[in-house]
Design a protein around this motif. Structure first.
Motif, PDB file in Angstrom:
ATOM      1  N   ARG A   1      86.561  19.279  23.266  1.00 26.29           N
ATOM      2  CA  ARG A   1      86.828  20.176  24.533  1.00 26.29           C
ATOM      3  C   ARG A   1      87.902  21.458  24.110  1.00 26.29           C
ATOM      4  O   ARG A   1      87.662  22.377  24.199  1.00 26.29           O
ATOM      5  N   ALA A   2      88.573  20.961  23.350  1.00 29.77           N
ATOM      6  CA  ALA A   2      89.814  21.826  22.859  1.00 29.77           C
ATOM      7  C   ALA A   2      89.176  22.653  21.658  1.00 29.77           C
ATOM      8  O   ALA A   2      89.321  24.023  21.865  1.00 29.77           O
ATOM      9  N   ALA A   3      88.358  22.199  20.776  1.00 33.14           N
ATOM     10  CA  ALA A   3      88.023  22.923  19.713  1.00 33.14           C
ATOM     11  C   ALA A   3      87.156  24.013  19.982  1.00 33.14           C
ATOM     12  O   ALA A   3      87.071  25.060  19.364  1.00 33.14           O
TER      13      ALA A   3
ATOM     14  N   PRO B   1      91.949  31.139  24.875  1.00 31.49           N
ATOM     15  CA  PRO B   1      93.440  30.855  23.834  1.00 31.49           C
ATOM     16  C   PRO B   1      94.006  29.944  24.811  1.00 31.49           C
ATOM     17  O   PRO B   1      94.671  29.070  24.259  1.00 31.49           O
ATOM     18  N   ALA B   2      94.678  30.316  25.989  1.00 37.09           N
ATOM     19  CA  ALA B   2      95.709  29.460  26.928  1.00 37.09           C
ATOM     20  C   ALA B   2      95.066  28.235  27.072  1.00 37.09           C
ATOM     21  O   ALA B   2      95.888  27.124  26.984  1.00 37.09           O
ATOM     22  N   THR B   3      93.838  28.029  27.561  1.00 39.85           N
ATOM     23  CA  THR B   3      93.075  26.872  27.858  1.00 39.85           C
ATOM     24  C   THR B   3      93.060  25.868  26.650  1.00 39.85           C
ATOM     25  O   THR B   3      93.271  24.763  26.808  1.00 39.85           O
ATOM     26  N   ARG B   4      92.649  26.506  25.586  1.00 42.30           N
ATOM     27  CA  ARG B   4      92.699  25.904  24.291  1.00 42.30           C
ATOM     28  C   ARG B   4      93.953  25.567  23.986  1.00 42.30           C
ATOM     29  O   ARG B   4      94.040  24.242  23.374  1.00 42.30           O
TER      30      ARG B   4
END
Length: 433
Positions: free
Chosen positions: A38-40, A45-48
């Motif tokens: 999910r991160a990738a 950018p903030a959520t990642r």
């Protein structure tokens, strides 16, 4: 205690403690892989950044458990030669290959992929990095498959023939598709996911109780942990019941003891088939272990389902008693899994390979003094490792994401910015000695 009792105690204690590491490893790694995926693939950018911190926080706890637990796994192989040479002599030709494959996968493939994932933060493309953690998860479950193929042969030997007092493999396909192994793998995989989900949910709930400001990190963690544990705990009970027909067909005495019916009839039948002897295992131990596993499985399934409902409109976070229950639930799946392991292993006694080799015949010719010393030494080491593991996990879990070291490193010399003259930034010369 007899030499056989000491050898059994040693193997039971060391294997049981090792299993506590394994079940958390298998339960956490898919959750960490989901978080990293999910991160990738998050564009914002903030959520990642938040999701990457989440991945690194839970990934560090997973790495701690794996690193300490891998040490305990090394001892398992040695005990076959130390205490159970008769088992190696009889069945080594059959399950030697599965044990070797399990060792290669766990100690080489899985650890290699994990090492690349640990040191790949900021150095690998996101897709490659995510692939590595999924390969770690795949090899973890592949390792579990091979060890259960070996154990499944001990529970229900298939695809072999006995020549000159030793078993030889005749049907590799039958060995790989042994129902006793496959259904057990399905059951323990769901138990591991329940364990990992309860761990993530419980630690997240603890941080809410402490008034954490990391709500963007711990609310998704809590939600994911509850979803995983709710679904897995429901099906682990279902799959557990699906094993009963297999047990009834392959180990009638175990089934009779669990049903508390027909024990005398099965004893008479086994005496007729295998000769005089006591074929009744420890009945009270099996029934208590079965009851504990069943009770905990249903309790965890109920708690996580209700908690998932309370997560709606943040009721779970506002009602502190509900969060405390989730924290208290963390050890439950571990206890249930040990109970299930006791039922599986104790239930086939007095056989070490069901119907073919008894425990007494498999025992090595080792003196009681040697067995007593090795028993004390191994158990002490394993207990120390378990205490170390949970001390470290608790320490880093309570500190929160700010104490996470996974994925945080100083830049390498080649990564340092260049100075205005095109050379590397000036460094103080090292004085000559």
């Amino acid at each position: 205690m007899s030499a056989a009792d000491l050898a059994r105690l040693q193997f039971a204690a060391t294997t049981g403690i090792h299993w506590l590491f394994v079940i958390l490893t298998m339960g956490l790694v898919p959750i960490v892989a989901i978080m990293h995926t999910r991160a990738a693939f998050t564009r914002d950018p903030a959520t990642r950044a938040v999701r990457e911190r989440m991945t690194r926080f839970w990934g560090q706890l997973y790495v701690i458990n794996y690193a300490v637990g891998i040490v305990t796994g090394l001892v398992m192989e040695f005990q076959f030669g130390l205490s159970w040479s008769g088992l190696s002599k009889f069945a080594g030709n059959v399950f030697g290959a599965p044990l070797a494959l399990e060792t290669l996968i766990a100690f080489f493939a899985e650890s290699t992929f994990l090492g690349m994932w640990i040191f790949g933060w900021g150095r690998l493309r996101r897709g490659v990095h995510v692939t590595l953690i999924w390969l770690v998860a795949l090899t973890a479950y592949a390792s579990g498959y091979w060890i259960l193929i070996a154990n499944g042969f001990m529970q229900h030997p298939v695809g072999y023939e006995v020549r000159d007092g030793a078993a030889y493999l005749t049907d590799f396909g039958a060995l790989l598709t042994n129902s006793s192994a496959l259904m057990a793998l399905f059951h323990l995989s769901l138990g591991a996911l329940t364990t990992g989900g309860c761990f993530v949910a419980g630690v997240s709930a603890w941080h809410y109780l402490r008034g954490t400001k990391e709500t963007e990190l711990f609310r998704p963690s809590l939600k994911l942990g509850l979803w995983v544990s709710t679904v897995a705990s429901f099906f682990v009970v279902v799959v557990g019941e699906m094993q009963r027909p297999i047990i009834e067909r392959t180990q009638p005495m175990k089934d009779a003891v669990l049903e508390n019916s027909g024990v005398a009839e099965v004893q008479a039948q086994l005496v007729k088939e295998h000769g005089p002897g006591n074929y009744v295992p420890w009945q009270d131990t099996m029934r208590i272990s079965m009851d504990v596993m069943t009770l905990i499985g249903n309790t965890v399934s109920t708690i996580t389902f209700i908690a998932l409902i309370l997560l709606w409109k943040n009721r779970l976070m506002r009602w502190r008693w509900a969060s405390w229950i989730l924290v208290a639930t963390i050890p439950f799946p571990f206890i249930a899994s040990v109970g299930g392991w006791i039922v599986r292993e104790v239930g086939r006694q007095p056989w070490i390979v069901y119907g073919e080799l008894t425990v007494e015949d498999a025992l090595s010719h080792v003196g009681k003094t040697s067995l007593l010393l090795s028993c004390i030494l191994f158990i002490a080491i394993f207990v120390a490792l378990a205490v170390t593991n949970w001390t470290l996990i608790t320490k880093f879990a309570l500190r929160g994401p700010d104490a996470t070291q996974l994925g945080v490193s100083e830049p390498l010399p080649d990564d340092l910015p260049e100075g205005p003259a095109g050379s590397a930034d000036e460094k103080q010369p090292v004085p000559a000695l």
